[in-house]
Design a protein around this motif. Structure first.
Motif, PDB file in Angstrom:
ATOM      1  N   ASN A 246      77.014  18.796  43.198  1.00  0.00           N
ATOM      2  CA  ASN A 246      77.286  17.630  44.282  1.00  0.00           C
ATOM      3  C   ASN A 246      77.019  16.603  43.317  1.00  0.00           C
ATOM      4  OD1 ASN A 246      77.204  16.398  46.716  1.00  0.00           O
ATOM      5  ND2 ASN A 246      75.067  16.520  46.597  1.00  0.00           N
ATOM      6  N   ALA A 247      77.850  15.433  43.697  1.00  0.00           N
ATOM      7  CA  ALA A 247      77.446  14.283  42.783  1.00  0.00           C
ATOM      8  C   ALA A 247      77.294  13.096  43.705  1.00  0.00           C
ATOM      9  CB  ALA A 247      78.621  14.197  41.665  1.00  0.00           C
ATOM     10  N   GLU A 248      76.310  12.123  43.448  1.00  0.00           N
ATOM     11  CA  GLU A 248      76.512  11.140  44.515  1.00  0.00           C
ATOM     12  C   GLU A 248      76.027   9.711  43.817  1.00  0.00           C
ATOM     13  OE1 GLU A 248      73.352  10.380  47.113  1.00  0.00           O
ATOM     14  OE2 GLU A 248      72.051  12.297  46.302  1.00  0.00           O
ATOM     15  N   LEU A 249      76.408   8.552  44.156  1.00  0.00           N
ATOM     16  CA  LEU A 249      76.200   7.361  43.519  1.00  0.00           C
ATOM     17  C   LEU A 249      75.000   6.729  44.044  1.00  0.00           C
ATOM     18  CD1 LEU A 249      79.581   5.352  43.859  1.00  0.00           C
ATOM     19  CD2 LEU A 249      78.343   5.789  41.710  1.00  0.00           C
ATOM     20  N   VAL A 250      74.179   6.284  43.202  1.00  0.00           N
ATOM     21  CA  VAL A 250      72.825   5.760  43.499  1.00  0.00           C
ATOM     22  C   VAL A 250      72.368   4.598  42.515  1.00  0.00           C
ATOM     23  CG1 VAL A 250      71.967   8.079  44.438  1.00  0.00           C
ATOM     24  CG2 VAL A 250      71.492   7.388  42.194  1.00  0.00           C
ATOM     25  N   GLU A 251      71.578   3.979  42.912  1.00  0.00           N
ATOM     26  CA  GLU A 251      70.981   3.146  41.961  1.00  0.00           C
ATOM     27  C   GLU A 251      69.941   3.661  41.258  1.00  0.00           C
ATOM     28  OE1 GLU A 251      68.498  -0.868  41.711  1.00  0.00           O
ATOM     29  OE2 GLU A 251      69.933  -1.155  43.109  1.00  0.00           O
TER      30      GLU A 251
END
Length: 306
Positions: A246-251
């Motif tokens: 799973n990959a997600e965009l975060v700060e």
């Protein structure tokens, strides 16, 4: 005579806790060590004669700076004998302050990597002077050095950082857009788009700490780095099948980043450094499980400097 902390003392400490963590993290580059320094600062604050403390904020910042500096000196050897590149420990951040851009720059992976090349004293002085705007007199007291010595260390550190860290006007929305395109291209195996987004001499740094298989030397050049990321959706990584990844965009550290996770664990983080034209010049990939605890915990830090 020991002083037992009152509710008010706890309140005062809690009020400045974010700031103390912000100082310690920039000096140390790891969230775990920064938390320990903040904890030690609380112990000292609890035992101090607080009737003698005119300015709690200055007093606490001084204590935590000193503790962080001591800790940095003692962890120095470990970093020098580390397997492969040593990268800072990534943390989730929430950049919604007016000073977010300057604060973000001072806590970016790229900046922390540069700070890693300073001596412990230069690093502490640089952080307190350039990021937190302390006077030389305040810094001298915090690091227990003379004012001339502190001025000299600040000058050396500034020159060193300036030589290695060119300043760009960070167009945050553009950086986010490039990161989103990179994310889509990497997860879709689109090597051509990846090549477009990367600067020709881009460098990929991977930190596995000898715990997981990673490149032990920097990977250089757009073609090689693009191929590395285009393979993400097709290869098993650290025992995790592409379908379970799973990959997600975060700060992360004040800028856009990507967190890769598998069933029940965070596997790696990826952050970027950009040039003036918003092309990616460096990629920092942290996969050492010991450095992913702060991301796993999921708490976003406010690393403001006020």
């Amino acid at each position: 005579m020991t002083h037992l902390p009152t509710d008010l003392d706890q309140q005062v400490f809690h009020q400045h806790r974010n700031l103390l963590f912000s100082v310690a993290y920039r000096v140390l580059g790891t969230a775990a060590d920064a938390e320990d320094a903040v904890q030690d600062a609380w112990i000292r604050w609890s035992a101090a004669d607080r009737s003698q403390v005119a300015d709690p904020k200055a007093y606490l910042t001084r204590i935590v700076s000193n503790l962080a500096l001591e800790r940095l000196r003692s962890t120095r050897h470990k970093r020098e004998t580390y397997v492969g590149p040593w990268l800072p420990e990534p943390i989730l951040t929430s950049g919604d302050t007016a000073e977010a851009v300057t604060d973000a720059e001072s806590v970016s992976m790229a900046m922390l990597v540069v700070l890693e090349t300073l001596s412990p004293l230069e690093r502490a002085v640089f952080v307190l002077r350039e990021v937190f705007d302390f006077s030389y007199a305040e810094i001298a007291e915090a690091v227990e050095r003379s004012e001339p010595a502190v001025r000299q260390a600040a000058h050396r550190a500034r020159e060193h950082v300036r030589a290695r860290r060119p300043r760009f006007a960070a167009d945050r929305s553009r950086q986010r857009e490039v990161t989103e395109r990179f994310f889509a291209a990497a997860t879709g195996g689109d090597i051509n788009t990846l090549m477009e987004l990367l600067s020709p001499d881009v460098t990929l740094w991977t930190d596995g700490g000898g715990k997981v298989r990673q490149a032990l030397r920097p990977v250089v050049g757009a073609a090689t780095v693009a191929a590395w990321f285009a393979a993400i959706g097709t290869v098993t990584y650290q025992g995790v099948e592409p379908a379970d990844m799973n990959a997600e965009l975060v700060e992360i550290n004040g800028g856009p980043g990507i967190v890769f996770s598998g069933p029940g664990r965070v596997i790696a983080t990826v952050t970027f450094d950009f040039d003036a034209g918003s092309r990616i010049t460096a990629v920092h990939n942290v996969a050492n499980p010991d450095k992913l605890q702060a991301i796993t915990d999921g708490a976003a830090h406010d690393l403001g400097t006020r």
